[in-house]
Scaffold this motif. Structure first.
Motif, PDB file in Angstrom:
ATOM      1  N   SER A 178     -11.127   3.110   0.807  1.00  0.00           N
ATOM      2  CA  SER A 178     -12.114   3.868   0.456  1.00  0.00           C
ATOM      3  C   SER A 178     -13.035   2.558   0.845  1.00  0.00           C
ATOM      4  O   SER A 178     -14.297   2.828   1.600  1.00  0.00           O
ATOM      5  CB  SER A 178     -12.036   3.647  -1.213  1.00  0.00           C
TER       6      SER A 178
ATOM      7  N   ALA B 274      -5.359   3.204  -2.031  1.00  0.00           N
ATOM      8  CA  ALA B 274      -6.586   4.483  -1.485  1.00  0.00           C
ATOM      9  C   ALA B 274      -8.158   3.755  -1.804  1.00  0.00           C
ATOM     10  O   ALA B 274      -8.950   4.294  -0.854  1.00  0.00           O
ATOM     11  CB  ALA B 274      -6.264   5.571  -2.479  1.00  0.00           C
ATOM     12  N   ASN B 275      -7.596   2.577  -2.914  1.00  0.00           N
ATOM     13  CA  ASN B 275      -8.927   2.228  -2.999  1.00  0.00           C
ATOM     14  C   ASN B 275      -9.164   0.829  -1.975  1.00  0.00           C
ATOM     15  O   ASN B 275     -10.554   0.618  -1.676  1.00  0.00           O
ATOM     16  CB  ASN B 275      -8.739   1.170  -4.474  1.00  0.00           C
TER      17      ASN B 275
ATOM     18  N   ASN C 155       2.223   1.755  -3.493  1.00  0.00           N
ATOM     19  CA  ASN C 155       1.263   1.655  -4.695  1.00  0.00           C
ATOM     20  C   ASN C 155      -0.147   2.692  -4.095  1.00  0.00           C
ATOM     21  O   ASN C 155      -1.123   2.472  -3.350  1.00  0.00           O
ATOM     22  CB  ASN C 155       0.634   0.624  -5.144  1.00  0.00           C
ATOM     23  N   ARG C 156       0.178   4.684  -4.479  1.00  0.00           N
ATOM     24  CA  ARG C 156      -1.002   4.830  -3.991  1.00  0.00           C
ATOM     25  C   ARG C 156      -2.584   4.762  -3.858  1.00  0.00           C
ATOM     26  O   ARG C 156      -3.659   5.242  -3.310  1.00  0.00           O
ATOM     27  CB  ARG C 156      -0.905   6.628  -4.222  1.00  0.00           C
ATOM     28  N   ARG C 157      -2.829   4.159  -4.837  1.00  0.00           N
ATOM     29  CA  ARG C 157      -3.561   3.766  -5.926  1.00  0.00           C
ATOM     30  C   ARG C 157      -4.487   2.744  -5.059  1.00  0.00           C
ATOM     31  O   ARG C 157      -5.714   2.567  -4.288  1.00  0.00           O
ATOM     32  CB  ARG C 157      -3.342   3.159  -7.064  1.00  0.00           C
ATOM     33  N   ARG C 158      -4.105   1.430  -5.023  1.00  0.00           N
ATOM     34  CA  ARG C 158      -4.357   0.380  -4.327  1.00  0.00           C
ATOM     35  C   ARG C 158      -4.895   1.108  -2.489  1.00  0.00           C
ATOM     36  O   ARG C 158      -5.681   0.373  -1.913  1.00  0.00           O
ATOM     37  CB  ARG C 158      -2.652  -0.355  -3.784  1.00  0.00           C
TER      38      ARG C 158
ATOM     39  N   CYS D 265       0.662  -1.300  -0.555  1.00  0.00           N
ATOM     40  CA  CYS D 265       0.088  -0.184  -0.363  1.00  0.00           C
ATOM     41  C   CYS D 265       0.650   1.218   0.437  1.00  0.00           C
ATOM     42  O   CYS D 265       0.734   2.460  -0.798  1.00  0.00           O
ATOM     43  CB  CYS D 265      -0.652  -0.141   1.340  1.00  0.00           C
TER      44      CYS D 265
END
Length: 554
Positions: A213, A209-210, A204-207, A201
């Motif tokens: 969320s 964040a998802n 990978n900021r997208r990972r 995590c």
């Protein structure tokens, strides 16, 4: 009622003394009421008041003693039953077929055996107090009947109407409790994922964040359901209090209208009705604990059913006793054996087999093949961990049955690719002959780890070093067959070479049959037999006649 099923089976054995104590406490509660009511009608008799005061104090002291004894006994019995339930669940997991145990999952087993069973422990004393409260209500109603039958009918009428409304609220609370349990499980799963993948995590900021969320959505859903539960419980509690107030008002306003009752009887009856309030509130307040325990009991029984196996009794065997049954085997074989992994929703299944394979004692067997070809399933079939759905597993021609499966498994020590190393050497035989030190020297671990009190001094090591400790622990079991699943994958090039060129010959020289899953084609010559797994089937390959050249200097 799943909670009642568990309590009848485990916790309510010989619970009659507790129930008698509960009734005694309720009777002493009634003694408090009658002494107070009697005092109300003899206020001008000092001697009588002193006598009633003594009765009141004696009843209060006795009630306190009976209550404390009852609670202590209930807690002691429940904790004893809790220990049995936890070990029983672990024994069922050990006794179950591996696919069934894996389908349940280790995290769910830990949740049921830990926090959820603790809810049962917290609920039982509350249930005992609720039983006492019910007994107190009944005794108070009987006492009320001695004052006025009409008063009893009025109280029962209001309790009946209130009970109907409360029952509807209770059903809603139970449904909300189930929803909360599911929401908690979903949030726990998301939280575990984030905590187990913190490094990924962070990279990978997208990972991240998802994942956050998703966890936030689960937390919000849990918050909403808990708020609904709180609002419904407030409604439930309010209905209970209104029922009590309505019953009390009925005595004060209706009793004089429906019967010729003097003011003293009305006062005494009202006081008796008021005395019912405490046990009623106790029952009402305990209901959330009961709902949680009922949900936990349902989850426990569901896991039991999914494991599909009764618990095996604890076996008493000398710690250094050798395996029995098939210890002198010459050949292990799979004869037309196959196993099918069911796919999602019954589609997309994968079958390994039919397989004809024999392993001779003392051989070194390498199992090779691409990922997903069926190597692990083949090993599980050979170990007897997956039941052959067709064909058979045999030792020297004799079929391994359910009755002999345990003795057959005693032949093997295993290091799986996802092995978990514990400090305690639970499966080790004698550690007094220096064999442990020999192994640690062979595996070049003696400068990092020692064996003391039947345990490694540490397991806080690198992944490759943990694998070496796992191999040492497996060899200390002194089984005739050693199974290794991708053991060398985490080793350095130097130690990988040592494993194939020194350690495997060392094991073979001691008569150990070695079955190893491997991708190290540079060392296939170290095997007596190479089995290639391809799309669920196998074929036997000839091993190289000459060793492959070593890339490292001797």
């Amino acid at each position: 009622m799943d909670l009642w099923r568990i309590l009848r089976r485990d916790a309510l054995r010989n619970m009659q003394p507790l129930m008698l104590l509960a009734v005694l406490a309720a009777a002493l509660n009634l003694a408090l009421l009658t002494s107070l009511n009697s005092a109300l009608v003899i206020m001008d008799d000092p001697e009588g008041l002193q006598r009633l005061l003594f009765i009141f104090l004696l009843s209060a002291f006795s009630w306190r003693f009976a209550q404390g004894w009852m609670m202590s006994a209930a807690s002691k019995r429940m904790q004893a039953a809790l220990a049995i339930l936890r070990v029983d669940l672990l024994r069922r997991a050990v006794a179950a077929d591996l696919p069934d145990a894996m389908a349940v999952g280790s995290s769910r087993l830990a949740q049921v055996a830990g926090p959820e069973l603790q809810l049962l422990a917290q609920a039982v004393p509350t249930l005992v107090i609720s039983f006492q409260s019910v007994a107190a209500i009944i005794l108070c109603l009987l006492y009320l009947a001695t004052l006025s039958n009409a008063a009893v009918l009025i109280v029962l009428a209001f309790l009946t109407v209130g009970g109907i409304l409360i029952t509807r609220s209770v059903l809603r609370l139970e449904r909300l409790s189930e929803t909360i349990h599911e929401a908690e499980g979903a949030l726990s799963e998301r939280s575990d994922h984030i905590l187990q993948t913190l490094r990924e995590c962070k990279l990978n900021r997208r990972r991240a964040a998802n994942a956050l969320s998703d966890a936030t959505a689960c937390a919000e859903a849990l918050r909403t359901e808990r708020h609904r539960f709180g609002a419904e419980y407030s409604h439930y509690f309010t209905l209970s209090e209104l029922t009590y107030y309505a019953a009390l008002a009925g005595i004060i306003f209706l009793l004089p209208a429906v019967s010729s009752t003097d003011i003293t009887t009305v006062v005494l009856a009202g006081h008796a009705a008021a005395f019912i309030a405490y046990p009623v509130i106790t029952i009402v307040a305990s209901y959330p604990s009961y709902i949680s325990a009922e949900t936990a009991a349902r989850s426990y029984l569901a896991v039991e059913a999914e494991l599909k196996a009764p618990p095996r009794p604890a076996q008493r065997r000398a710690k250094d006793a050798p395996p029995t049954g098939f210890a002198d085997f010459a050949t292990i074989a799979l004869d037309g054996a196959s196993y099918r992994h069911p796919g999602r929703d019954g589609t997309g299944s994968f079958t390994v087999g039919p397989i004809d394979l024999s392993v001779e004692r003392g051989d070194v067997v390498f199992v090779t093949g691409h990922n997903g070809a069926g190597k692990s399933t083949l090993i599980h079939l050979l170990l007897g961990l997956y039941p052959a759905q067709r064909g058979s597993l045999t030792v020297d021609g004799a079929v391994v049955t359910a009755d002999t499966l345990g003795s057959y498994r005693d032949l093997f020590s295993v290091v799986f690719s996802d092995n978990h190393v514990t400090r305690q050497l639970y499966g080790a035989v004698s550690l007094e002959d220096g064999f442990a030190d020999e192994l640690l020297d062979l595996l070049e671990m003696s400068d990092k780890v020692a064996v003391e009190d039947r345990a490694f001094t540490t397991v806080d090591l690198s992944q490759g070093q943990k694998k070496r400790l796992a191999l040492a622990a497996a060899l200390l079991e002194r089984k005739p067959v050693l199974v290794l699943d991708e053991w060398a994958a985490d080793q350095s090039p130097y130690f990988r070479r040592k494993f194939y060129r020194e350690i495997i010959p060392w094991m073979k020289a001691r008569g150990i049959t070695v079955i190893a899953v491997t991708h190290d084609d540079a060392y296939f010559d170290a095997a007596d037999v190479q089995i290639q797994v391809e799309q669920g089937g196998i074929r036997r390959l000839d091993t190289p006649a000459l060793p492959a050249p070593d890339l490292l200097p001797a």
